[in-house]
Design a protein around this motif. Structure first.
Motif, PDB file in Angstrom:
ATOM      1  N   GLY A  34       0.804  -1.219   0.000  1.00 24.97           N
ATOM      2  CA  GLY A  34       0.000   0.000   0.000  1.00 24.97           C
ATOM      3  C   GLY A  34       0.838   1.270   0.000  1.00 24.97           C
ATOM      4  O   GLY A  34       0.637   2.168  -0.834  1.00 24.97           O
ATOM      5  N   ALA A  35       1.783   1.360   0.928  1.00 26.97           N
ATOM      6  CA  ALA A  35       2.629   2.561   0.994  1.00 26.97           C
ATOM      7  C   ALA A  35       3.510   2.702  -0.243  1.00 26.97           C
ATOM      8  O   ALA A  35       3.636   3.814  -0.786  1.00 26.97           O
ATOM      9  CB  ALA A  35       3.462   2.546   2.277  1.00 26.97           C
ATOM     10  N   PRO A  36       4.147   1.629  -0.742  1.00 26.47           N
ATOM     11  CA  PRO A  36       4.890   1.775  -1.999  1.00 26.47           C
ATOM     12  C   PRO A  36       4.021   2.254  -3.160  1.00 26.47           C
ATOM     13  O   PRO A  36       4.477   3.053  -3.994  1.00 26.47           O
ATOM     14  CB  PRO A  36       5.440   0.366  -2.240  1.00 26.47           C
ATOM     15  N   ASP A  37       2.772   1.775  -3.233  1.00 26.39           N
ATOM     16  CA  ASP A  37       1.876   2.246  -4.293  1.00 26.39           C
ATOM     17  C   ASP A  37       1.663   3.755  -4.191  1.00 26.39           C
ATOM     18  O   ASP A  37       1.662   4.463  -5.207  1.00 26.39           O
ATOM     19  CB  ASP A  37       0.535   1.525  -4.215  1.00 26.39           C
ATOM     20  N   GLU A  38       1.469   4.262  -2.963  1.00 25.06           N
ATOM     21  CA  GLU A  38       1.259   5.701  -2.785  1.00 25.06           C
ATOM     22  C   GLU A  38       2.518   6.496  -3.109  1.00 25.06           C
ATOM     23  O   GLU A  38       2.450   7.590  -3.676  1.00 25.06           O
ATOM     24  CB  GLU A  38       0.796   6.002  -1.345  1.00 25.06           C
ATOM     25  N   LEU A  39       3.669   5.948  -2.756  1.00 28.74           N
ATOM     26  CA  LEU A  39       4.918   6.641  -3.088  1.00 28.74           C
ATOM     27  C   LEU A  39       5.112   6.678  -4.605  1.00 28.74           C
ATOM     28  O   LEU A  39       5.549   7.693  -5.161  1.00 28.74           O
ATOM     29  CB  LEU A  39       6.097   5.964  -2.399  1.00 28.74           C
ATOM     30  N   ARG A  40       4.783   5.594  -5.292  1.00 33.69           N
ATOM     31  CA  ARG A  40       4.880   5.602  -6.760  1.00 33.69           C
ATOM     32  C   ARG A  40       3.973   6.683  -7.355  1.00 33.69           C
ATOM     33  O   ARG A  40       4.370   7.376  -8.297  1.00 33.69           O
ATOM     34  CB  ARG A  40       4.503   4.232  -7.325  1.00 33.69           C
ATOM     35  N   ARG A  41       2.756   6.810  -6.824  1.00 27.40           N
ATOM     36  CA  ARG A  41       1.843   7.837  -7.329  1.00 27.40           C
ATOM     37  C   ARG A  41       2.423   9.232  -7.088  1.00 27.40           C
ATOM     38  O   ARG A  41       2.325  10.121  -7.944  1.00 27.40           O
ATOM     39  CB  ARG A  41       0.474   7.709  -6.665  1.00 27.40           C
ATOM     40  N   ALA A  42       3.010   9.437  -5.915  1.00 34.02           N
ATOM     41  CA  ALA A  42       3.584  10.740  -5.600  1.00 34.02           C
ATOM     42  C   ALA A  42       4.778  11.053  -6.492  1.00 34.02           C
ATOM     43  O   ALA A  42       5.075  12.228  -6.757  1.00 34.02           O
ATOM     44  CB  ALA A  42       3.999  10.784  -4.131  1.00 34.02           C
ATOM     45  N   LEU A  43       5.468  10.019  -6.956  1.00 35.56           N
ATOM     46  CA  LEU A  43       6.638  10.213  -7.822  1.00 35.56           C
ATOM     47  C   LEU A  43       6.269  10.414  -9.286  1.00 35.56           C
ATOM     48  O   LEU A  43       7.135  10.784 -10.086  1.00 35.56           O
ATOM     49  CB  LEU A  43       7.586   9.011  -7.693  1.00 35.56           C
ATOM     50  N   ILE A  46       7.635  13.241 -11.613  1.00 38.61           N
ATOM     51  CA  ILE A  46       8.990  13.596 -11.225  1.00 38.61           C
ATOM     52  C   ILE A  46       9.940  12.742 -12.047  1.00 38.61           C
ATOM     53  O   ILE A  46       9.703  11.556 -12.244  1.00 38.61           O
ATOM     54  CB  ILE A  46       9.225  13.346  -9.715  1.00 38.61           C
ATOM     55  N   ASP A  47      11.008  13.346 -12.509  1.00 43.35           N
ATOM     56  CA  ASP A  47      11.955  12.644 -13.373  1.00 43.35           C
ATOM     57  C   ASP A  47      12.340  11.291 -12.783  1.00 43.35           C
ATOM     58  O   ASP A  47      12.846  11.207 -11.677  1.00 43.35           O
ATOM     59  CB  ASP A  47      13.196  13.522 -13.559  1.00 43.35           C
ATOM     60  N   GLY A  48      12.104  10.209 -13.529  1.00 48.61           N
ATOM     61  CA  GLY A  48      12.361   8.854 -13.068  1.00 48.61           C
ATOM     62  C   GLY A  48      13.403   8.182 -13.936  1.00 48.61           C
ATOM     63  O   GLY A  48      14.171   8.862 -14.603  1.00 48.61           O
ATOM     64  N   PRO A  49      13.428   6.834 -13.937  1.00 47.14           N
ATOM     65  CA  PRO A  49      12.514   5.922 -13.240  1.00 47.14           C
ATOM     66  C   PRO A  49      12.984   5.632 -11.816  1.00 47.14           C
ATOM     67  O   PRO A  49      14.136   5.891 -11.470  1.00 47.14           O
ATOM     68  CB  PRO A  49      12.620   4.648 -14.096  1.00 47.14           C
ATOM     69  N   PHE A  50      12.058   5.075 -11.023  1.00 47.78           N
ATOM     70  CA  PHE A  50      12.384   4.691  -9.662  1.00 47.78           C
ATOM     71  C   PHE A  50      11.889   3.279  -9.395  1.00 47.78           C
ATOM     72  O   PHE A  50      10.835   2.870  -9.891  1.00 47.78           O
ATOM     73  CB  PHE A  50      11.717   5.631  -8.645  1.00 47.78           C
ATOM     74  N   LEU A  51      12.631   2.562  -8.593  1.00 47.52           N
ATOM     75  CA  LEU A  51      12.195   1.299  -8.029  1.00 47.52           C
ATOM     76  C   LEU A  51      11.795   1.595  -6.595  1.00 47.52           C
ATOM     77  O   LEU A  51      12.582   2.155  -5.836  1.00 47.52           O
ATOM     78  CB  LEU A  51      13.329   0.275  -8.073  1.00 47.52           C
ATOM     79  N   VAL A  52      10.567   1.249  -6.228  1.00 51.77           N
ATOM     80  CA  VAL A  52      10.048   1.577  -4.898  1.00 51.77           C
ATOM     81  C   VAL A  52       9.812   0.302  -4.115  1.00 51.77           C
ATOM     82  O   VAL A  52       9.197  -0.646  -4.622  1.00 51.77           O
ATOM     83  CB  VAL A  52       8.741   2.389  -5.009  1.00 51.77           C
ATOM     84  N   LYS A  53      10.284   0.270  -2.888  1.00 46.29           N
ATOM     85  CA  LYS A  53      10.118  -0.896  -2.012  1.00 46.29           C
ATOM     86  C   LYS A  53       9.806  -0.439  -0.594  1.00 46.29           C
ATOM     87  O   LYS A  53      10.242   0.637  -0.169  1.00 46.29           O
ATOM     88  CB  LYS A  53      11.391  -1.747  -1.970  1.00 46.29           C
ATOM     89  N   GLY A  54       9.088  -1.286   0.143  1.00 47.36           N
ATOM     90  CA  GLY A  54       8.866  -1.069   1.566  1.00 47.36           C
ATOM     91  C   GLY A  54       9.180  -2.339   2.326  1.00 47.36           C
ATOM     92  O   GLY A  54       8.912  -3.437   1.833  1.00 47.36           O
ATOM     93  N   SER A  55       9.762  -2.204   3.514  1.00 46.48           N
ATOM     94  CA  SER A  55      10.139  -3.382   4.289  1.00 46.48           C
ATOM     95  C   SER A  55       9.677  -3.269   5.738  1.00 46.48           C
ATOM     96  O   SER A  55      10.122  -2.373   6.462  1.00 46.48           O
ATOM     97  CB  SER A  55      11.658  -3.587   4.269  1.00 46.48           C
ATOM     98  N   PRO A  56       8.814  -4.207   6.181  1.00 48.66           N
ATOM     99  CA  PRO A  56       8.462  -4.284   7.596  1.00 48.66           C
ATOM    100  C   PRO A  56       9.379  -5.229   8.369  1.00 48.66           C
ATOM    101  O   PRO A  56       9.214  -5.424   9.570  1.00 48.66           O
ATOM    102  CB  PRO A  56       7.042  -4.846   7.557  1.00 48.66           C
ATOM    103  N   GLY A  57      10.326  -5.863   7.674  1.00 46.11           N
ATOM    104  CA  GLY A  57      11.196  -6.853   8.290  1.00 46.11           C
ATOM    105  C   GLY A  57      11.316  -8.069   7.391  1.00 46.11           C
ATOM    106  O   GLY A  57      10.898  -8.046   6.227  1.00 46.11           O
ATOM    107  N   ARG A  58      11.902  -9.128   7.955  1.00 45.26           N
ATOM    108  CA  ARG A  58      12.083 -10.354   7.186  1.00 45.26           C
ATOM    109  C   ARG A  58      11.543 -11.548   7.947  1.00 45.26           C
ATOM    110  O   ARG A  58      11.659 -11.634   9.173  1.00 45.26           O
ATOM    111  CB  ARG A  58      13.576 -10.592   6.908  1.00 45.26           C
ATOM    112  N   GLY A  59      10.967 -12.472   7.179  1.00 41.78           N
ATOM    113  CA  GLY A  59      10.512 -13.727   7.775  1.00 41.78           C
ATOM    114  C   GLY A  59       9.511 -13.503   8.883  1.00 41.78           C
ATOM    115  O   GLY A  59       8.492 -12.828   8.705  1.00 41.78           O
TER     116      GLY A  59
END
Length: 215
Positions: A34-43, A46-59
């Motif tokens: 959800g948050a990465p989707d919103e960040l992509r929309r906000a970008l 703006i001159d790109g491209p960007f790879l957007v990721k979010g991390s709550p942790g692993r495993g």
């Protein structure tokens, strides 16, 4: 949902969410999708491209510091190396930092216990390289409120940015303007040599280190 709303959800809900396993947790889905989707929309626009990721942790473990990042693929596709733009969420208070940051894991692997000192010295030099962004991105140091190699590495890896309390996250226009400033600094750093710093030049003849110029 908006970028500000997504950031606010993470700030407000993360402390309680950590009491439950991350697998299947609604907030983990917000951070990963959800948050990465919103960040992509906000970008967009703006001159790109960007790879957007979010991390709550692993495993099965929540991260001490969750993050939401935008990567220039020509620089890096990972938070471990290079430099990137990232939202970091302190563990001890209701706030979020927007940080132009160096990859701390690569520094830890290369420099071991001296990684923090290396990153801070590099950050000082990079801030000089980006001195024209000091007014728009004035935060020179961040605190994440959590002990450990990664949180302390994120703190040391910060170059410049901004910090927000909960009230500021309601101003979507400001968040997008600040994001654009962060992207401009990111682009400027790439154009000005990235993380590569000049080697100290040789001493001029007749001048000792720290001494007066020779005559």
């Amino acid at each position: 949902m908006s970028l500000g709303y997504a950031l606010r959800r993470i700030v407000e809900e993360y402390p309680l969410a950590r009491a439950d396993p991350p697998a299947g947790h609604p907030l983990a889905a917000v951070i990963r999708r959800g948050a990465p989707d919103e960040l992509r929309r906000a970008l967009q626009g703006i001159d790109g491209p960007f790879l957007v990721k979010g991390s709550p942790g692993r495993g099965t473990h929540w991260a001490a510091v969750p993050w939401l990042a935008a990567f220039d693929p020509a620089v890096t596709t990972s938070a471990t190396q290079g430099y990137y733009l990232v939202y970091l969420f302190p563990a001890d208070r209701e706030a979020v930092h927007l940080s132009l940051a160096q990859g701390s894991v690569a520094a830890i692997r290369e420099h071991g216990p001296r990684a923090g000192a290396h990153l801070r010295a590099s950050g000082d030099a990079l801030r000089e390289r980006l001195a024209d962004f000091a007014d728009r991105l004035p935060v020179r140091a961040i605190r994440l409120g959590s002990a450990g190699e990664l949180p302390e590495g994120y703190e040391a890896a910060h170059i410049l940015g901004l910090s927000y309390d909960l009230a500021a996250l309601g101003d979507e226009q400001r968040l997008r303007a600040d994001l654009a400033a962060g992207v401009a600094a990111y682009r400027a750093l790439r154009a000005r040599g990235g993380l590569a710093l000049p080697e100290p030049g040789p001493l001029r003849p007749g001048r000792a280190a720290g001494g007066p110029p020779g005559r």
